[in-house]
Motif scaffolding. Structure first.
Motif, PDB file in Angstrom:
ATOM      1  N   TYR A  83       0.825  -1.211   0.000  1.00  0.00           N
ATOM      2  CA  TYR A  83       0.000   0.000   0.000  1.00  0.00           C
ATOM      3  C   TYR A  83       0.862   1.265   0.000  1.00  0.00           C
ATOM      4  CZ  TYR A  83      -4.031   2.897   1.144  1.00  0.00           C
ATOM      5  OH  TYR A  83      -5.008   3.850   1.136  1.00  0.00           O
ATOM      6  N   HIS A  84       1.870   1.325   0.853  1.00  0.00           N
ATOM      7  CA  HIS A  84       2.854   2.391   0.768  1.00  0.00           C
ATOM      8  C   HIS A  84       4.067   2.078   1.625  1.00  0.00           C
ATOM      9  CE1 HIS A  84       0.156   3.854   4.062  1.00  0.00           C
ATOM     10  NE2 HIS A  84       1.286   4.182   4.642  1.00  0.00           N
ATOM     11  N   ILE A  85       5.147   2.826   1.346  1.00  0.00           N
ATOM     12  CA  ILE A  85       6.396   2.690   2.093  1.00  0.00           C
ATOM     13  C   ILE A  85       6.699   4.084   2.626  1.00  0.00           C
ATOM     14  CG2 ILE A  85       8.844   2.104   1.943  1.00  0.00           C
ATOM     15  CD1 ILE A  85       8.074   0.578  -0.718  1.00  0.00           C
ATOM     16  N   LEU A 132       2.617  13.015   3.086  1.00  0.00           N
ATOM     17  CA  LEU A 132       2.595  13.356   1.657  1.00  0.00           C
ATOM     18  C   LEU A 132       2.853  12.048   0.914  1.00  0.00           C
ATOM     19  CD1 LEU A 132       2.666  15.735  -0.508  1.00  0.00           C
ATOM     20  CD2 LEU A 132       5.150  15.495  -0.409  1.00  0.00           C
ATOM     21  N   TYR A 133       2.033  11.751  -0.090  1.00  0.00           N
ATOM     22  CA  TYR A 133       2.183  10.489  -0.822  1.00  0.00           C
ATOM     23  C   TYR A 133       2.497  10.751  -2.294  1.00  0.00           C
ATOM     24  CZ  TYR A 133      -0.239   8.183   3.090  1.00  0.00           C
ATOM     25  OH  TYR A 133      -0.601   7.692   4.320  1.00  0.00           O
ATOM     26  N   PHE A 134       3.437   9.999  -2.814  1.00  0.00           N
ATOM     27  CA  PHE A 134       3.771  10.059  -4.241  1.00  0.00           C
ATOM     28  C   PHE A 134       4.349   8.706  -4.648  1.00  0.00           C
ATOM     29  CE2 PHE A 134       8.332  10.523  -3.441  1.00  0.00           C
ATOM     30  CZ  PHE A 134       8.357  11.081  -2.176  1.00  0.00           C
ATOM     31  N   ILE A 185       4.963   6.084  -2.087  1.00  0.00           N
ATOM     32  CA  ILE A 185       5.914   6.471  -1.042  1.00  0.00           C
ATOM     33  C   ILE A 185       5.214   7.479  -0.149  1.00  0.00           C
ATOM     34  CG2 ILE A 185       8.119   7.627  -0.576  1.00  0.00           C
ATOM     35  CD1 ILE A 185       8.410   4.948  -2.060  1.00  0.00           C
ATOM     36  N   GLU A 186       5.344   7.314   1.145  1.00  0.00           N
ATOM     37  CA  GLU A 186       4.822   8.322   2.074  1.00  0.00           C
ATOM     38  C   GLU A 186       5.997   9.039   2.712  1.00  0.00           C
ATOM     39  OE1 GLU A 186       2.533   6.774   5.399  1.00  0.00           O
ATOM     40  OE2 GLU A 186       2.234   8.755   6.240  1.00  0.00           O
ATOM     41  N   LEU A 187       5.920  10.356   2.785  1.00  0.00           N
ATOM     42  CA  LEU A 187       6.818  11.107   3.665  1.00  0.00           C
ATOM     43  C   LEU A 187       6.016  11.410   4.914  1.00  0.00           C
ATOM     44  CD1 LEU A 187       8.561  13.624   1.248  1.00  0.00           C
ATOM     45  CD2 LEU A 187       9.220  11.272   1.834  1.00  0.00           C
TER      46      LEU A 187
HETATM   47 FE   LIG Z   1       1.551   5.349   6.499  1.00  0.00          FE
END
Ligand SMILES: [Fe+2]
Length: 193
Positions: free
Chosen positions: A103-105, A144-146, A154-156
């Motif tokens: 889903y995200h890193i 922030l996701y990109f 990727i999540e910051l």
């Molecule tokens: Fe997350």
């Protein structure tokens, strides 16, 4: 207890093009290559915290020729990440587009200012942005996701709340709605700390 778990250590993902991915994680996320295996595997670390850092936090492995052939047959070898961005619903569920089950890193940045600077930098290089900046309810962290070159979101993240063993907040079950996911939903201006 079965496992004396000391925390999440690293993540390994398969990618379409190892050189493209290495360039992205180096140039955009400021990571460095610690080692490689042949021409299909790279181990990455974050050198800005090198004093405490270990050999790798990420391992990226290029898919086998057979796996790449399958993607080519499906027309999924090359991805236009802006397409994913356009498919995002403006409101509604905050699902991120992804080409696979991850889903995200998430990577940590120092603060909200750094997260905003990253957003500006991504816009300058015309890199898609999926969601944010925003602030999650659970964890109270900025986000922030990109996407990376393969579409892995990727999540910051910054300022996630501490969870000490003693004196921390009790676990709670949040309502499943937009405000839980982003406490700024509906507010006109972004808040800053
Ligand atoms: Fe997350």
């Amino acid at each position: 207890m079965v496992v004396e778990n000391m925390g999440l250590d690293h993540i390994a993902i398969k990618v379409r093009d190892i050189e493209k991915s290495v360039a992205f994680y180096r140039n955009v996320l400021n990571m460095e290559v610690s080692d490689r295996i042949g021409d299909s595997v790279a181990f990455l670390r974050t050198p800005s915290v090198a004093a405490q850092a270990q050999h790798h936090e990420m391992n990226i492995t290029q898919m086998s020729d057979a796996e790449l052939d399958v993607l080519e047959e499906r027309g999924e070898l090359e991805l236009d990440l802006h397409d994913f961005e356009e498919e995002l619903p403006e409101d509604g569920p905050p699902m991120l587009p992804t080409t696979g089950p991850i889903y995200h890193i998430a990577f940590e940045v120092p603060d909200f200012k750094a997260l905003k600077a990253a957003e500006e930098g991504l816009r300058e290089i015309d890199h898609p942005i999926y969601r944010g900046p925003g602030r999650h309810g659970p964890g109270d962290n900025f986000f922030l996701y990109f996407p990376d070159p393969d579409g892995y979101p990727i999540e910051l993240t910054a300022n996630m709340e501490d969870a000490p063993e003693e004196g921390g907040k009790p676990a709670r079950r949040w309502p499943k709605n937009e405000h839980t996911w982003n406490v700024w939903t509906g507010s006109e201006e972004l808040k800053e700390e």
